[in-house]
Design a protein around this motif. Structure first.
Motif, PDB file in Angstrom:
ATOM      1  N   ALA A 184       3.708 -27.347 -14.629  1.00  0.00           N
ATOM      2  CA  ALA A 184       2.501 -27.704 -13.468  1.00  0.00           C
ATOM      3  C   ALA A 184       2.731 -29.211 -13.031  1.00  0.00           C
ATOM      4  CB  ALA A 184       1.466 -27.415 -13.888  1.00  0.00           C
ATOM      5  N   GLN A 185       2.671 -29.946 -13.971  1.00  0.00           N
ATOM      6  CA  GLN A 185       2.691 -31.573 -13.683  1.00  0.00           C
ATOM      7  C   GLN A 185       3.968 -31.942 -12.672  1.00  0.00           C
ATOM      8  OE1 GLN A 185       0.670 -33.902 -14.083  1.00  0.00           O
ATOM      9  NE2 GLN A 185      -0.787 -33.071 -15.667  1.00  0.00           N
ATOM     10  N   THR A 186       5.139 -31.280 -13.218  1.00  0.00           N
ATOM     11  CA  THR A 186       6.356 -31.379 -12.184  1.00  0.00           C
ATOM     12  C   THR A 186       6.110 -30.845 -10.945  1.00  0.00           C
ATOM     13  OG1 THR A 186       7.596 -31.315 -14.182  1.00  0.00           O
ATOM     14  CG2 THR A 186       8.834 -31.286 -12.282  1.00  0.00           C
ATOM     15  N   LEU A 187       5.516 -29.721 -10.629  1.00  0.00           N
ATOM     16  CA  LEU A 187       5.264 -29.329  -9.382  1.00  0.00           C
ATOM     17  C   LEU A 187       4.347 -30.167  -8.690  1.00  0.00           C
ATOM     18  CD1 LEU A 187       4.889 -25.416 -10.216  1.00  0.00           C
ATOM     19  CD2 LEU A 187       6.597 -26.679  -9.057  1.00  0.00           C
ATOM     20  N   ARG A 188       3.432 -30.570  -9.315  1.00  0.00           N
ATOM     21  CA  ARG A 188       2.250 -31.562  -8.799  1.00  0.00           C
ATOM     22  C   ARG A 188       3.126 -32.888  -8.192  1.00  0.00           C
ATOM     23  NH1 ARG A 188      -1.705 -34.354 -12.300  1.00  0.00           N
ATOM     24  NH2 ARG A 188      -1.444 -36.203 -11.274  1.00  0.00           N
TER      25      ARG A 188
ATOM     26  N   LEU B 204      12.422 -31.418  -7.971  1.00  0.00           N
ATOM     27  CA  LEU B 204      11.223 -31.320  -8.872  1.00  0.00           C
ATOM     28  C   LEU B 204      10.554 -29.954  -8.744  1.00  0.00           C
ATOM     29  CD1 LEU B 204       9.504 -34.785  -8.316  1.00  0.00           C
ATOM     30  CD2 LEU B 204      10.711 -33.978 -10.289  1.00  0.00           C
ATOM     31  N   LEU B 205      10.792 -29.437  -7.581  1.00  0.00           N
ATOM     32  CA  LEU B 205      10.356 -27.988  -7.434  1.00  0.00           C
ATOM     33  C   LEU B 205      10.823 -26.845  -8.338  1.00  0.00           C
ATOM     34  CD1 LEU B 205       8.282 -26.226  -5.798  1.00  0.00           C
ATOM     35  CD2 LEU B 205      10.026 -25.877  -3.945  1.00  0.00           C
ATOM     36  N   VAL B 206      12.403 -26.817  -8.031  1.00  0.00           N
ATOM     37  CA  VAL B 206      13.122 -26.424  -8.954  1.00  0.00           C
ATOM     38  C   VAL B 206      12.959 -26.781 -10.475  1.00  0.00           C
ATOM     39  CG1 VAL B 206      15.606 -25.743  -9.588  1.00  0.00           C
ATOM     40  CG2 VAL B 206      14.931 -25.997  -7.192  1.00  0.00           C
ATOM     41  N   ASP B 207      12.942 -27.584 -11.024  1.00  0.00           N
ATOM     42  CA  ASP B 207      12.528 -28.334 -12.450  1.00  0.00           C
ATOM     43  C   ASP B 207      11.393 -27.714 -13.000  1.00  0.00           C
ATOM     44  OD1 ASP B 207      14.986 -29.339 -12.300  1.00  0.00           O
ATOM     45  OD2 ASP B 207      14.333 -31.443 -12.301  1.00  0.00           O
TER      46      ASP B 207
END
Length: 168
Positions: free
Chosen positions: A43-47, A68-71
């Protein structure tokens, strides 16, 4: 024919279901905690992807693709898999337990390499961010993450009651 009724039939052999001993329960609990940490990391990566997108839209010269979205999606999916595997590891499923053991060994070796600082191999960029957040390094000290992984491996593989059960 004699008047004696036949005795009870012997029961069919049952598949191995490990006893729910303390190390197995602790391993299950820690796997769920690790899964929650991984999902928070995802969730932090998506943020972060969202915030970089906002910064890019207001005209700042920042070049961020969809990595970052894929990760973030991969990290959250991995967290969900580890959580489900942690919940069902005590039911005797070899496939679930094998997945969890394999993931914990990878996470353990990655965290150990992170602690020993194996140079540029373990820089937190590219695909290694997935391993770092999946192993819980993003939120707890690597020594704590290493202890969690070691306890899960002990509870799933090394503990004598589990090891003897797999030998049946």
């Amino acid at each position: 024919m004699s008047g004696i009724a036949p005795g009870p039939y012997p029961s069919a052999p049952q598949p191995f279901a490990p006893e729910r001993n303390l190390p197995l329960l602790l391993a299950q609990l820690l796997a769920v905690v690790q899964a929650v940490l991984a999902m928070i990391g995802g969730a932090q990566t998506l943020r972060a992807q969202f915030l970089f997108g906002v910064i890019q839209r207001i005209g700042a010269p920042i070049n961020v693709g969809n990595e970052l979205l894929v990760d973030g999606v991969i990290i959250m999916g991995l967290g969900a898999l580890v959580g489900v595997a942690g919940l069902f590891a005590g039911r005797g499923s070899s496939l679930v337990r094998g997945f969890l053991i394999l993931w914990e060994l990878v996470a353990f070796l990655f965290t150990l390499g992170f602690l020993l600082d194996f140079g540029s191999l373990l820089q937190l960029r590219d695909g290694f961010i997935v391993l770092a957040y999946g192993a819980g390094i993003g939120f707890v000290h690597p020594l704590i993450a290493l202890a969690i992984e070691a306890a899960i491996i002990y509870g799933l593989v090394v503990h004598p009651a589990i090891r003897n059960g797999f030998a049946r």
